[in-house]
Design an enzyme around this catalytic site. Structure first.
Site, PDB file in Angstrom:
ATOM      1  N   LYS A 113       1.563  -5.483  -1.657  1.00  0.00           N
ATOM      2  CA  LYS A 113       1.544  -4.728  -0.400  1.00  0.00           C
ATOM      3  C   LYS A 113       0.828  -5.492   0.705  1.00  0.00           C
ATOM      4  O   LYS A 113       1.211  -5.398   1.873  1.00  0.00           O
ATOM      5  CB  LYS A 113       0.910  -3.342  -0.608  1.00  0.00           C
ATOM      6  N   LYS A 197      12.923  -2.526  -3.919  1.00  0.00           N
ATOM      7  CA  LYS A 197      13.027  -1.098  -4.215  1.00  0.00           C
ATOM      8  C   LYS A 197      13.376  -0.287  -2.964  1.00  0.00           C
ATOM      9  O   LYS A 197      13.038  -0.682  -1.844  1.00  0.00           O
ATOM     10  CB  LYS A 197      11.746  -0.584  -4.872  1.00  0.00           C
ATOM     11  N   LYS A 200      10.520   4.327   1.624  1.00  0.00           N
ATOM     12  CA  LYS A 200      10.468   5.132   2.851  1.00  0.00           C
ATOM     13  C   LYS A 200      10.208   4.262   4.067  1.00  0.00           C
ATOM     14  O   LYS A 200      10.704   4.519   5.150  1.00  0.00           O
ATOM     15  CB  LYS A 200       9.296   6.124   2.799  1.00  0.00           C
TER      16      LYS A 200
HETATM   17  N1  AQP Z   1      12.720   3.186  -5.293  1.00  0.00           N
HETATM   18  C1  AQP Z   1      12.101   3.982  -6.143  1.00  0.00           C
HETATM   19  N2  AQP Z   1      12.603   4.199  -7.373  1.00  0.00           N
HETATM   20  C2  AQP Z   1      11.974   5.032  -8.247  1.00  0.00           C
HETATM   21  N3  AQP Z   1      10.840   5.693  -7.950  1.00  0.00           N
HETATM   22  C3  AQP Z   1      10.313   5.501  -6.733  1.00  0.00           C
HETATM   23  N4  AQP Z   1       9.215   5.992  -6.131  1.00  0.00           N
HETATM   24  C4  AQP Z   1       9.120   5.501  -4.881  1.00  0.00           C
HETATM   25  N5  AQP Z   1      10.143   4.681  -4.634  1.00  0.00           N
HETATM   26  C5  AQP Z   1      10.898   4.654  -5.768  1.00  0.00           C
HETATM   27  C6  AQP Z   1       8.298   6.939  -6.752  1.00  0.00           C
HETATM   28  O1  AQP Z   1       8.073   7.995  -5.856  1.00  0.00           O
HETATM   29  C7  AQP Z   1       6.732   8.461  -6.020  1.00  0.00           C
HETATM   30  C8  AQP Z   1       6.085   8.636  -4.700  1.00  0.00           C
HETATM   31  O2  AQP Z   1       5.906   7.410  -4.113  1.00  0.00           O
HETATM   32  P1  AQP Z   1       4.828   7.264  -2.972  1.00  0.00           P
HETATM   33  O3  AQP Z   1       5.290   7.922  -1.758  1.00  0.00           O
HETATM   34  O4  AQP Z   1       3.490   7.737  -3.429  1.00  0.00           O
HETATM   35  O5  AQP Z   1       4.705   5.718  -2.750  1.00  0.00           O
HETATM   36  P2  AQP Z   1       5.680   4.552  -2.935  1.00  0.00           P
HETATM   37  O6  AQP Z   1       5.937   4.263  -4.360  1.00  0.00           O
HETATM   38  O7  AQP Z   1       5.081   3.438  -2.138  1.00  0.00           O
HETATM   39  O8  AQP Z   1       7.030   5.078  -2.271  1.00  0.00           O
HETATM   40  P3  AQP Z   1       7.882   4.472  -1.108  1.00  0.00           P
HETATM   41  O9  AQP Z   1       9.059   5.341  -0.942  1.00  0.00           O
HETATM   42  O10 AQP Z   1       8.123   3.018  -1.294  1.00  0.00           O
HETATM   43  O11 AQP Z   1       6.951   4.700   0.139  1.00  0.00           O
HETATM   44  P4  AQP Z   1       6.280   3.696   1.156  1.00  0.00           P
HETATM   45  O12 AQP Z   1       7.422   2.997   1.825  1.00  0.00           O
HETATM   46  O13 AQP Z   1       5.494   4.567   2.089  1.00  0.00           O
HETATM   47  O14 AQP Z   1       5.406   2.741   0.365  1.00  0.00           O
HETATM   48  C9  AQP Z   1       6.025   7.471  -6.937  1.00  0.00           C
HETATM   49  O15 AQP Z   1       5.903   8.052  -8.219  1.00  0.00           O
HETATM   50  C10 AQP Z   1       6.932   6.288  -6.963  1.00  0.00           C
HETATM   51  O16 AQP Z   1       6.867   5.582  -8.190  1.00  0.00           O
END
Ligand code: AQP
Length: 334
Positions: A113, A197, A200
């Site tokens: 990150k 991946k 968001k």
């Molecule tokens: N692409 C993905 N495939 C499977 N699981 C996913 N998760 C996120 N992206 C995927 C799961 O969603 C949960 C919540 O995630 P989070 O919001 O706490 O943080 P993250 O993993 O960083 O999700 P994002 O969507 O990528 O958000 P940003 O862009 O803000 O960093 C977790 O259980 C995660 O594993």
């Protein structure tokens, strides 16, 4: 301590998507049957990278609406905002003093990150796993649903619990939480790049299927999803070398409740367009009803706030007790 207690959360960083749904929220819904569940909107985690305050406020309510729309029952589960329970930040500070620099230095997610600009990353992003340990241990959760990316952080949480118990000679004060590994769902990847991946915060909206996307958007995004030039393969080995094909087939398999192998058989030798047509149909069927519910639930902001207020009170009852015990153990009470 209650047995079989689950803690998990999602960061309210907007644009909740198919990956969040399949990788997390859909499983939260399954777990509510067998566990006492604490589901938080992880707003303190979200501010480890800058969030516009106005947008963050909206995203918190939006994420709460997503939880409810996906089927989380606010009576059965404790749904709350992390920042509304001060115990998270208090215990995280104490864990900052228990956890070791060397442990955090090994966390691969920080390296990913922070990227090449580590010096400019926030201290919060570095210390994030200590806060995650506090989230879990504040409620003495016995189980934590984790994807691959969070396994290392849960290990760190167990190390912190163990060190705390040892340092203060309180064997078993913090029980070591067990992971619930979500096997069937691999990482859902970006529609624009099968090696990244779905996320968001990815700038391109067409890289993901948002839970609020309507029929047309879903169809367009799947149509435009990146592919390669070959026909779909007839075996897993070949599929492994083709990330975009693997991603689309995996999503299809999950919704069809069939194995990846069965999907390979169904589309072997066919064009991507055959897969895309069927995938669009199934996504529209599964995702658009959730999107409609989210929009409906979001209209009643005061009801959403009441749900979070109720969750805050119920979470606080447990959290306050843990903080009281921790203060006594470490000598912060007179
Ligand atoms: N692409 C993905 N495939 C499977 N699981 C996913 N998760 C996120 N992206 C995927 C799961 O969603 C949960 C919540 O995630 P989070 O919001 O706490 O943080 P993250 O993993 O960083 O999700 P994002 O969507 O990528 O958000 P940003 O862009 O803000 O960093 C977790 O259980 C995660 O594993």
């Amino acid at each position: 301590m209650s047995k079989n207690r689950v803690l998990s959360g999602v960061q309210p960083t907007g644009n909740l998507h198919l990956g969040n749904y399949l990788g997390a929220i859909r499983n939260f819904v399954k777990l509510q049957k067998d566990y006492e569940c604490f589901y938080m909107l992880a707003d303190l985690h979200s501010i480890t990278v800058f969030q516009d305050p106005k947008i963050l406020r909206e995203n918190i309510l939006e994420t709460a609406a997503v939880f409810i729309a996906c089927g989380l029952d606010p009576k059965k589960n404790i749904i709350f905002c992390q920042s509304s329970v001060s115990g998270h930040a208090e215990l995280a500070w104490i864990f900052n003093c228990v956890s070791r620099m060397g442990w955090l230095n090994r966390m691969t997610q920080f390296k990913e990150k922070a990227g090449s600009n580590k010096e400019k990353a926030s201290v919060g992003l570095f210390a994030y796993p200590n806060l995650m340990a506090a989230d879990i241990l504040l409620y003495k959760a016995s189980h934590v649903p984790v994807g691959e990316d969070q396994k290392q952080h849960l290990e760190l949480c167990r190390d912190i619990a163990l060190k705390f118990n040892n340092d203060f000679n309180k064997k078993d004060f913090f029980a070591l939480p067990e992971p619930i590994i979500i096997k069937e769902v691999a990482r859902i990847m970006s529609l624009k790049d099968g090696t990244k991946k779905m996320s968001k915060s990815e700038e391109s909206d067409s890289s993901r299927i948002n839970l609020t996307d309507d029929e047309n958007l879903i169809e367009q995004k799947i149509k435009k999803a990146k592919t390669d030039s070959g026909m779909l393969p007839d075996n897993l080995n070949d599929l492994e070398k083709r990330p975009e094909a693997k991603n689309l087939l995996s999503i299809y398999s999950i919704f069809k409740k069939i194995s990846l192998q069965q999907s390979i058989q169904e589309f072997s030798g066919k064009n991507f367009s055959d897969l895309k047509d069927k995938l669009s149909d199934i996504l529209i069927k599964e995702i658009t009803p959730i999107g409609k519910k989210i929009k409906e639930i979001k209209k009643d902001r005061s009801k959403l706030k009441d749900i979070l207020m109720d969750g805050k009170e119920r979470a606080n009852q447990v959290a306050r007790q843990t903080i009281k015990e921790v203060h006594e153990i470490i000598g912060l009470t007179l």
